[in-house]
Scaffold this motif. Sequence first.
Motif, short mmCIF file in Angstrom:
data_model
loop_
_atom_site.label_atom_id
_atom_site.label_comp_id
_atom_site.label_asym_id
_atom_site.label_seq_id
_atom_site.Cartn_x
_atom_site.Cartn_y
_atom_site.Cartn_z
N PRO A 580 33.51 37.14 28.38
CA PRO A 580 32.45 36.22 28.39
C PRO A 580 31.18 36.80 28.90
O PRO A 580 31.44 37.72 30.00
N GLY A 581 30.19 36.68 28.37
CA GLY A 581 28.80 37.27 28.90
C GLY A 581 28.38 36.66 30.20
O GLY A 581 27.56 37.35 31.02
N ARG A 582 28.91 35.72 30.69
CA ARG A 582 28.67 35.12 32.20
C ARG A 582 29.60 35.57 33.27
O ARG A 582 29.36 35.25 34.23
N THR A 583 30.36 36.43 32.63
CA THR A 583 31.41 37.07 33.78
C THR A 583 30.58 37.93 34.46
O THR A 583 30.10 39.09 33.62
N PRO A 584 30.39 38.32 35.70
CA PRO A 584 29.81 39.34 36.50
C PRO A 584 30.70 40.62 36.40
O PRO A 584 32.05 40.68 36.55
N SER A 585 30.26 41.67 35.85
CA SER A 585 30.86 42.70 35.74
C SER A 585 30.11 43.83 36.16
O SER A 585 28.96 44.07 36.32
N ALA A 611 40.26 39.47 35.36
CA ALA A 611 39.28 38.54 35.91
C ALA A 611 39.78 37.61 37.16
O ALA A 611 39.10 37.55 38.17
N PHE A 612 41.06 37.46 37.13
CA PHE A 612 41.63 36.56 38.38
C PHE A 612 41.71 37.52 39.47
O PHE A 612 41.15 37.18 40.98
N GLN A 613 41.90 38.74 39.27
CA GLN A 613 41.88 39.82 40.45
C GLN A 613 40.52 39.92 41.09
O GLN A 613 40.43 39.79 42.29
N ALA A 614 39.43 40.00 40.10
CA ALA A 614 38.25 40.09 40.56
C ALA A 614 37.76 38.91 41.22
O ALA A 614 37.12 39.15 42.31
N ALA A 615 37.89 37.87 40.55
CA ALA A 615 37.55 36.71 41.31
C ALA A 615 38.21 36.64 42.70
O ALA A 615 37.61 36.03 43.73
N ASP A 616 39.71 36.77 42.91
CA ASP A 616 40.23 36.59 44.04
C ASP A 616 39.60 37.51 45.42
O ASP A 616 39.55 37.21 46.40
N GLU A 617 39.16 38.73 44.92
CA GLU A 617 38.34 39.78 45.66
C GLU A 617 36.70 39.34 45.84
O GLU A 617 36.02 40.03 46.69
N ASP A 618 36.35 38.49 45.11
CA ASP A 618 34.96 37.86 45.23
C ASP A 618 34.09 39.07 45.16
O ASP A 618 33.01 39.35 45.52
N CYS A 619 34.28 39.82 43.72
CA CYS A 619 33.52 40.92 43.45
C CYS A 619 33.37 40.94 41.85
O CYS A 619 34.12 40.42 41.16
N PRO A 620 32.48 41.80 41.17
CA PRO A 620 32.33 41.77 39.91
C PRO A 620 33.73 42.38 39.32
O PRO A 620 34.53 43.07 39.89
N LEU A 621 33.83 42.16 37.90
CA LEU A 621 35.09 42.55 37.40
C LEU A 621 34.71 44.12 37.17
O LEU A 621 33.65 44.49 36.59
N GLN A 622 35.65 44.95 37.38
CA GLN A 622 35.52 46.41 37.51
C GLN A 622 36.63 47.05 36.38
O GLN A 622 37.70 46.60 36.19
N MET A 623 36.51 48.40 36.40
CA MET A 623 37.72 49.01 35.45
C MET A 623 39.05 49.18 36.23
O MET A 623 40.07 49.11 35.41
N LEU A 626 40.91 46.03 35.27
CA LEU A 626 41.53 46.12 34.21
C LEU A 626 42.68 47.35 34.26
O LEU A 626 43.71 46.99 33.49
N LEU A 627 42.57 48.17 34.92
CA LEU A 627 43.60 49.29 35.04
C LEU A 627 44.75 48.52 35.66
O LEU A 627 46.09 48.74 35.33
N ALA A 628 44.71 47.86 36.64
CA ALA A 628 45.77 47.28 37.44
C ALA A 628 46.49 46.27 36.40
O ALA A 628 47.65 45.95 36.49
N ALA A 629 45.57 45.54 35.75
CA ALA A 629 46.08 44.32 34.75
C ALA A 629 46.84 44.99 33.63
O ALA A 629 47.92 44.56 33.25
N ALA A 630 46.54 46.29 33.42
CA ALA A 630 47.09 47.02 32.20
C ALA A 630 48.57 47.22 32.38
O ALA A 630 49.26 47.24 31.89
N ARG A 631 48.73 47.90 33.80
CA ARG A 631 49.87 48.32 34.34
C ARG A 631 51.02 47.04 34.28
O ARG A 631 52.08 47.41 33.85
N THR A 632 50.45 46.02 34.47
CA THR A 632 51.28 44.64 34.63
C THR A 632 51.59 44.17 33.06
O THR A 632 52.88 44.03 32.87
N GLU A 633 50.97 44.63 32.40
CA GLU A 633 50.98 44.20 31.01
C GLU A 633 52.13 45.27 30.28
O GLU A 633 52.84 44.90 29.65
N TYR A 634 52.01 46.48 30.77
CA TYR A 634 52.61 47.39 29.96
C TYR A 634 54.25 47.30 30.68
O TYR A 634 54.97 47.63 29.77
N LEU A 635 54.22 46.91 31.85
CA LEU A 635 55.57 46.57 32.32
C LEU A 635 56.25 45.39 31.55
O LEU A 635 57.65 45.34 31.30
#
Length: 650
Positions: A580-585, A611-623, A626-635
């Motif tokens: 979403p456009g409102r997501t800080p990235s 997005a949940f990982q970034a929100a938990d770190e209280d920082c904008p969504l970064q690559m 997404l890399l960490a989330a991609a590893r989880t999805e591939y597993l």
Amino acid sequence: MSTRRGRSSDGPTDEPHRRALSAAVAAVLERVDAHAAGRTDGRPSSGEPARAATALDTLTASFALTPFERDILVLAAAPSIDPTAAARCAAACGDPGRAYPTFSLALAALDRPHWSALTPVGPLRRFRLVEPDDETALTTARLRIDERVLHYLVGVPYLDVRLHGLLTRIGPPGELPGPHERCAAELAREWTEAGPAGPAGPPHVELTGADRRTRREIAATAARRAGLGLYAAHREDLPTDPAERERLARLWQREAILVPAALLVESGDRPTAPNGTESFLASLAVPLVVSGDDPPPAGVSDRTRLTVPPLGPEEQLAIWTAALDGEPGITEDGLRSLAAQFSLPAHVIRSAATAARRAAEDGRDISPLAWHAGLAEARMSLDELGRRVEPRADWEDLVLAERQRSTLREIVAHVRRRGTVYQEWGFESVLRRGLGVTALFAGGSGTGKTLAAEVVAGQLGVDLFVIDLSQVVSKYIGETEKNLRRVFDAAERGGALLLFDEADALFGKRSEIKDSHDRYANLEVSYLLMRMEAYRGLAVLTTNMKKALDPAFMRRIRFVVDFPFPGVPERAEIWRRVIPGRTPSQGLDPQRLAQLTVTGGSIRNIALSAAFQAADEDCPLQMRHLLAAARTEYLKLERPLTPSEVCGWT
């Protein structure tokens, strides 16, 4: 005679009935006095016929009482009507201790006596008009008139209190649609033309089709036409003990004659184990209608069967027009759209119209409100059969090639304009069958099949119900068809979009018939396709293995939409839309993200997890998120994340 429970202020008064009973009691007691005095010159106890039929005359004729049986009934009522009756009975018996009516007194004092009047199978005792206090001393026991019968004789009708809680009075409804009015007329004819001793048997009818309330309204209208009241009982509430069933049968037969009334026995939504109720129903020689979704198996009963006809588009249109007539914002085209989309019972249409009018009191346009009210009424019967998805996606949310999008638009047009083409243009009379819109969505998991169905449902303004075929298919022969029928019958009300997910659970290469299970498996597939072709809405099958489907079945599917694995441009577009456009990235690159060779479903999973990982770190969504989330999805997919897919990410 009033058929209401309790007194009626607009019916005949009870005074003529009380006078007639008092006169009959006086005549019978004169015969008792003559017997006490040893005379035989007392006037006949049957008395002179009344000019107008009274409750006593009606009861005598209804139960076919002989003059002697009538006089026994009057004698049993005498102590409640004449305060001198007890002393006169004692004098006639020659025993002060027997100051009450008895069979022996009746046999000695009344005219034309016959012993059969005393038997349990005679009408007096069979229908519990009178009962001896002690059956072991039959002739000398006190005779008591049943309280319900006594009140009836003095002109105060009501339903026997022993039936309260088991039976419910059903009042006649308003005007029925034409096909249902004709069904009610046929039911009334069955009741009035059949007789207990007739060649066709007792006036019993099996009523199936439509919903429970519609069948109840038809039965109530038929009862009114036949001059009867109507009482309803649930089959599950009928007693299972044989002795209790027999007592209830006799009690109701008496009530059906006294009121007079017909009995409506309603079966539950699901079949129940036999509990002997068929023998109870068969023993009733009075008007009866058994209501159920399905008729009993052949040979279970000999009842005449009537099926409630479905309401066609014109009848539906007439009901919607009558329900919304004069409302601002309602046009003829709007009413036709409602009639084409929904196939609702008349009472449900009226309920939806009432809800729409209530919501329109704040000034909103009633036309869309009527549509949403129709959806709300229709979905009630489907909620327990499938998972409802609220259509929120639009064409812009769907990343597909123009060829697939064009096919989806064509599907929408076929469903939206079916009323115009089939009814108004006459194609229905030419084609006759196969008028349903069927589609097959083929593609791997996560390629957008369910999202496309959601878009189509949103364009049509209907509900989307996802039906899990693995939950519908049963190992028991015949159960799969029953489950499918419940789904389609419920969906017919609102023309919902039915999405049969993972059709491979039922479809596959037509199996070579080796045993009965293979044969029935093919029948299940044929039944599903038959119902899909007849369904007035849109039915969609999804599959991950298009090549596994039998070509003979594929020919019966009108539309086939392939959902290919998304290429790099399509994946980049999905990445642009999924966040979403409102997501800080910070530093997100859709082109690099598109290097991940995953479907749209996996892309959404990765984006959400990151997005949940970034929100938990209280920082904008970064690559890196997404890399960490991609590893989880591939597993989860049991695939390795190759260096080429994440090249240049960090």
